[in-house]
Design a protein around this motif. Structure first.
Motif, mmCIF file in Angstrom:
data_model
loop_
_atom_site.group_PDB
_atom_site.id
_atom_site.type_symbol
_atom_site.label_atom_id
_atom_site.label_comp_id
_atom_site.label_asym_id
_atom_site.label_seq_id
_atom_site.Cartn_x
_atom_site.Cartn_y
_atom_site.Cartn_z
ATOM 1 N N ALA A 1 -4.987 8.614 0.230
ATOM 2 C CA ALA A 1 -5.043 7.416 -0.623
ATOM 3 C C ALA A 1 -5.944 6.337 -0.512
ATOM 4 O O ALA A 1 -6.017 5.542 -1.646
ATOM 5 C CB ALA A 1 -3.350 6.814 -0.809
ATOM 6 N N ALA A 2 -6.573 6.208 0.801
ATOM 7 C CA ALA A 2 -7.546 5.243 1.063
ATOM 8 C C ALA A 2 -9.024 5.728 0.423
ATOM 9 O O ALA A 2 -9.782 6.059 1.609
ATOM 10 C CB ALA A 2 -7.444 5.052 2.473
ATOM 11 N N SER B 1 4.853 6.855 -3.660
ATOM 12 C CA SER B 1 5.287 6.966 -5.278
ATOM 13 C C SER B 1 6.497 6.173 -5.654
ATOM 14 O O SER B 1 7.272 6.981 -6.336
ATOM 15 C CB SER B 1 5.015 8.390 -5.694
ATOM 16 O OG SER B 1 3.844 9.062 -5.525
ATOM 17 N N HIS C 1 -8.345 -0.067 2.916
ATOM 18 C CA HIS C 1 -8.615 1.338 3.023
ATOM 19 C C HIS C 1 -9.648 1.756 4.007
ATOM 20 O O HIS C 1 -9.278 2.746 4.560
ATOM 21 C CB HIS C 1 -9.003 1.596 1.615
ATOM 22 C CG HIS C 1 -8.051 1.833 0.714
ATOM 23 N ND1 HIS C 1 -8.292 2.537 -0.546
ATOM 24 C CD2 HIS C 1 -6.692 1.194 0.395
ATOM 25 C CE1 HIS C 1 -6.986 2.182 -1.495
ATOM 26 N NE2 HIS C 1 -6.155 1.531 -0.679
ATOM 27 N N ASN D 1 -10.936 3.625 -2.120
ATOM 28 C CA ASN D 1 -11.600 2.784 -2.904
ATOM 29 C C ASN D 1 -12.392 1.937 -2.293
ATOM 30 O O ASN D 1 -13.065 0.853 -2.989
ATOM 31 C CB ASN D 1 -10.562 1.954 -3.996
ATOM 32 C CG ASN D 1 -9.610 1.114 -3.192
ATOM 33 O OD1 ASN D 1 -9.962 0.706 -2.217
ATOM 34 N ND2 ASN D 1 -8.691 0.583 -4.066
ATOM 35 N N THR E 1 7.584 -1.753 -7.886
ATOM 36 C CA THR E 1 6.813 -2.109 -6.725
ATOM 37 C C THR E 1 6.685 -3.535 -6.741
ATOM 38 O O THR E 1 7.106 -4.232 -5.502
ATOM 39 C CB THR E 1 5.614 -1.542 -6.726
ATOM 40 O OG1 THR E 1 5.603 -0.134 -6.602
ATOM 41 C CG2 THR E 1 4.682 -2.172 -5.394
ATOM 42 N N SER F 1 2.880 1.726 -3.395
ATOM 43 C CA SER F 1 2.128 1.686 -4.634
ATOM 44 C C SER F 1 1.101 3.024 -4.688
ATOM 45 O O SER F 1 0.770 3.564 -5.558
ATOM 46 C CB SER F 1 1.200 0.578 -4.940
ATOM 47 O OG SER F 1 0.373 0.336 -4.001
ATOM 48 N N GLU F 2 0.800 3.275 -3.408
ATOM 49 C CA GLU F 2 -0.256 4.338 -3.175
ATOM 50 C C GLU F 2 0.002 5.709 -2.264
ATOM 51 O O GLU F 2 -0.674 6.561 -2.583
ATOM 52 C CB GLU F 2 -1.512 3.850 -2.740
ATOM 53 C CG GLU F 2 -2.214 2.479 -3.558
ATOM 54 C CD GLU F 2 -3.397 1.829 -2.914
ATOM 55 O OE1 GLU F 2 -4.518 2.581 -2.817
ATOM 56 O OE2 GLU F 2 -3.282 0.755 -2.524
ATOM 57 N N VAL F 3 1.308 5.688 -1.774
ATOM 58 C CA VAL F 3 1.581 6.560 -0.783
ATOM 59 C C VAL F 3 2.855 7.189 -1.069
ATOM 60 O O VAL F 3 2.813 8.536 -1.129
ATOM 61 C CB VAL F 3 1.425 6.421 0.765
ATOM 62 C CG1 VAL F 3 1.701 7.380 1.615
ATOM 63 C CG2 VAL F 3 0.062 5.779 1.109
ATOM 64 N N PHE G 1 0.838 -1.171 -0.009
ATOM 65 C CA PHE G 1 -0.070 0.070 -0.041
ATOM 66 C C PHE G 1 0.853 1.291 -0.131
ATOM 67 O O PHE G 1 0.579 2.121 -0.897
ATOM 68 C CB PHE G 1 -0.881 0.070 1.381
ATOM 69 C CG PHE G 1 -1.571 1.290 1.526
ATOM 70 C CD1 PHE G 1 -2.614 1.661 0.745
ATOM 71 C CD2 PHE G 1 -1.276 2.191 2.433
ATOM 72 C CE1 PHE G 1 -3.264 2.848 0.921
ATOM 73 C CE2 PHE G 1 -1.951 3.136 2.783
ATOM 74 C CZ PHE G 1 -2.798 3.545 2.058
#
Length: 577
Positions: free
Chosen positions: A529-530, A20, A537, A532, A34, A16-18, A13
């Protein structure tokens, strides 16, 4: 004791999502993404869970022993080290120039987290070796680098640093160990050092000590300190390292925790060593190692907290006690009780924010080493320097507090050895002390780091945080972090250039406030980022709200304590204590 669960999905997480990660790697021209990073971390997690965690309690109970002058680590540790080396873990982030894999430092730091969560005593061996390599690579001459660094990177040899003496702890100006020239480029080192982690072991291979000592013409104070490389084994006529140097283990320290780690009293009886860097400038060389170690020690606090959380959360979901909140049924799992949930959420809120901040800091270190833009390298290096005392002190303070709270979740079972919680508490305690006590870290932050580039470094960090707070939809944690950042800016302005007593009275509170803002920043990024709706999340958003409601309000009391000044700290006469 429950099995250790490596936090690989949390790493995924974050990467990939926080953080970069792929973008940062592309900027530096590194062929790492990643997917590769997660594959490495998955294998690291397996090694920690299956190889190191099962040894932890046995190592604590058996401890390292000194028999006829030889150190014996607990049964299983030499074999575990051999497996660790054969799998290539010591070389993970090391320079390819000397045989390392050159992978991003963020993977190294998170490997350190998992090793600390499962076996802190073991984790110290590779961590100290890596720090010694850093100092040798940066400051030693080519002959020393090419001779000693490759086998240390491979794990064939290990490293240790020897600073502390019985009369010279934090104040290294008082050290008495001597170095005398031998006429062939080497030096004769004489003196005794205490508290030397990984000073010796039974893993085989050389143990390379970096020793602070004084030359015969050394000026007084820290300006007269030089750094020497002193190996356990010296080369014979054929260049093989078989000749025992005149250094020995006088005793093993009897300690509160990390019992499997051989913490040595080292005697150097005219031992042969070689100067690292320039004469009388050893402190600067040693700080290359110490700064690397301070980040590692901070991650030890994070790892302990994460490992303790896994145990406490698992126990809380199985332990039946008491009735439900509405009184309708019972016994219920203690996870249903609000106070148990509060303790677990306290730990988790720190661990997940700390993991994110550690990852961000590690990526800055990667940028400082590898970014193609020289100005960007300088900027990133300065940010790492600013955050190093924060990571070291805040993470180890909160790590110890987390271990105690996790122990509390177990109730009486947490106090006995069977569940492993009392070991976490004992092991965590040292991280607040070694590599510079946390009070020293706080003074370093206030007295030195705030002044870097005339305050431009800390202001650039605040601007970075503020910029992220202004991106995307508003969140509760973002708004609370904005409030805390305003308080931190006010405290920073008040402390800039403060007198010694004023800085000393405020420094610990200031560092804590700084850490809360930095973690609030990370929670803001994670909450953003959370979005979805996955279970992961949703959990992030829930813990972010807890951090905002229950932890960030501490910023106001810390700011009030800082603003109160030093008068109540200095008022009581010395004789009245």
């Amino acid at each position: 004791m429950f099995s250790y669960v490596p936090p690989v999905e949390d790493y995924r997480f974050l990467l990939s999502e926080v953080l970069s990660f792929d973008v940062v790697m592309a900027e530096m021209g590194k062929d790492v993404d990643t997917d590769l990073a997660i594959a490495v971390l998955e294998e690291a997690g397996k090694m920690c869970a299956e190889r190191l965690h099962p040894l932890n309690r046995h190592g604590d109970e058996a401890g390292s022993r000194l028999i006829d002058g030889e150190v014996h680590t607990p049964a299983g540790y030499p074999d575990a080290w051999a497996d660790f080396v054969n799998a290539g873990w010591p070389s993970l982030s090391a320079s390819p120039e000397y045989g390392g894999q050159g992978l991003p430092f963020v993977l190294q730091l998170w490997l350190d987290e998992m090793m600390s969560a499962t076996n802190l005593s073991f984790a110290l061996f590779p961590g100290l070796t890596r720090g010694a390599c850093e100092a040798i690579m940066v400051h030693a001459d080519e002959a020393l680098r090419t001779t000693y660094v490759p086998p240390m990177i491979s794990g064939e040899w290990t490293g240790a640093m020897a600073l502390t003496e019985s009369g010279a702890g934090t104040d290294l100006a008082l050290l008495k160990t001597k170095a005398e020239p031998q006429g062939d480029g080497s030096w004769m080192i004489t003196g005794t050092k205490i508290f030397i982690s990984s000073g010796d072991h039974d893993f085989g291979g050389n143990v390379v000590h970096l020793v602070l000592a004084r030359l015969p013409d050394a000026p007084d104070g820290v300006r007269g300190i030089s750094l020497f490389l002193v190996p356990k084994y010296l080369p014979d006529a054929e260049g093989r390292f078989t000749v025992r140097n005149t250094m020995s283990v006088g005793a093993l320290e009897k300690k509160m925790g990390i019992h499997a780690q051989p913490t040595c009293v080292m005697n150097y009886d005219g031992a042969t060593g070689w100067l690292v860097g320039e004469a009388h400038k050893g402190l600067a060389a040693m700080f290359t190692m110490m700064n690397a170690e301070r980040l590692m020690v901070g991650i030890q606090g994070l790892g302990i907290a994460g490992g303790a959380y896994v145990q406490a959360a698992s126990y809380a979901k199985e332990r039946l006690q008491g009735r439900s909140a509405d009184g309708a049924h019972g016994p219920v799992a203690i996870i249903e009780h609000a106070d148990v949930r509060r303790m677990l959420l306290n730990i988790r809120a720190f661990v997940e924010a700390g993991r994110a901040l550690a990852g961000w800091t590690a990526l800055q270190l990667d940028r400082a080493h590898s970014h193609p833009d020289a100005a960007e390298r300088v900027r990133a290096d300065a940010l790492v320097a600013l955050l190093t005392p924060v990571v070291k002190a805040a993470f180890t303070d909160m790590g110890f507090e987390s271990a105690v709270q996790a122990q509390q979740v177990f109730g009486g079972h947490g106090y006995i050895r069977e569940w492993g919680m009392e070991q976490y508490v004992r092991d965590a305690r040292i991280a607040q002390i070694y590599e510079g006590t946390n009070g020293v870290q706080a003074m370093d932050l206030v007295a030195r780091k705030l002044a870097m580039a005339n305050g431009a470094v800390v202001e650039s960090f605040f601007d970075l945080v503020c910029g992220d707070l202004n991106i995307g939809p508003s969140t509760k944690v973002g708004e609370k972090t904005r409030e805390a950042l305003a308080l931190l800016r006010e405290a920073t302005a008040a402390l800039r250039g403060a007198a010694v007593d004023a800085a000393g009275a405020a420094s610990v509170d200031y560092l804590r406030l700084f850490a809360l803002v930095a973690m609030g920043w990370m929670w803001t990024r994670m909450a953003g980022a959370a979005r979805n709706g996955t279970a992961q999340h949703q959990a992030k958003l829930a813990v972010a709200d807890f951090f905002a409601d229950k932890i960030l309000p501490q910023a106001h009391s810390l700011a009030a304590a800082i603003a109160a000044g030093e008068k109540s700290v200095t008022a009581l006469a010395t004789d009245a204590f």
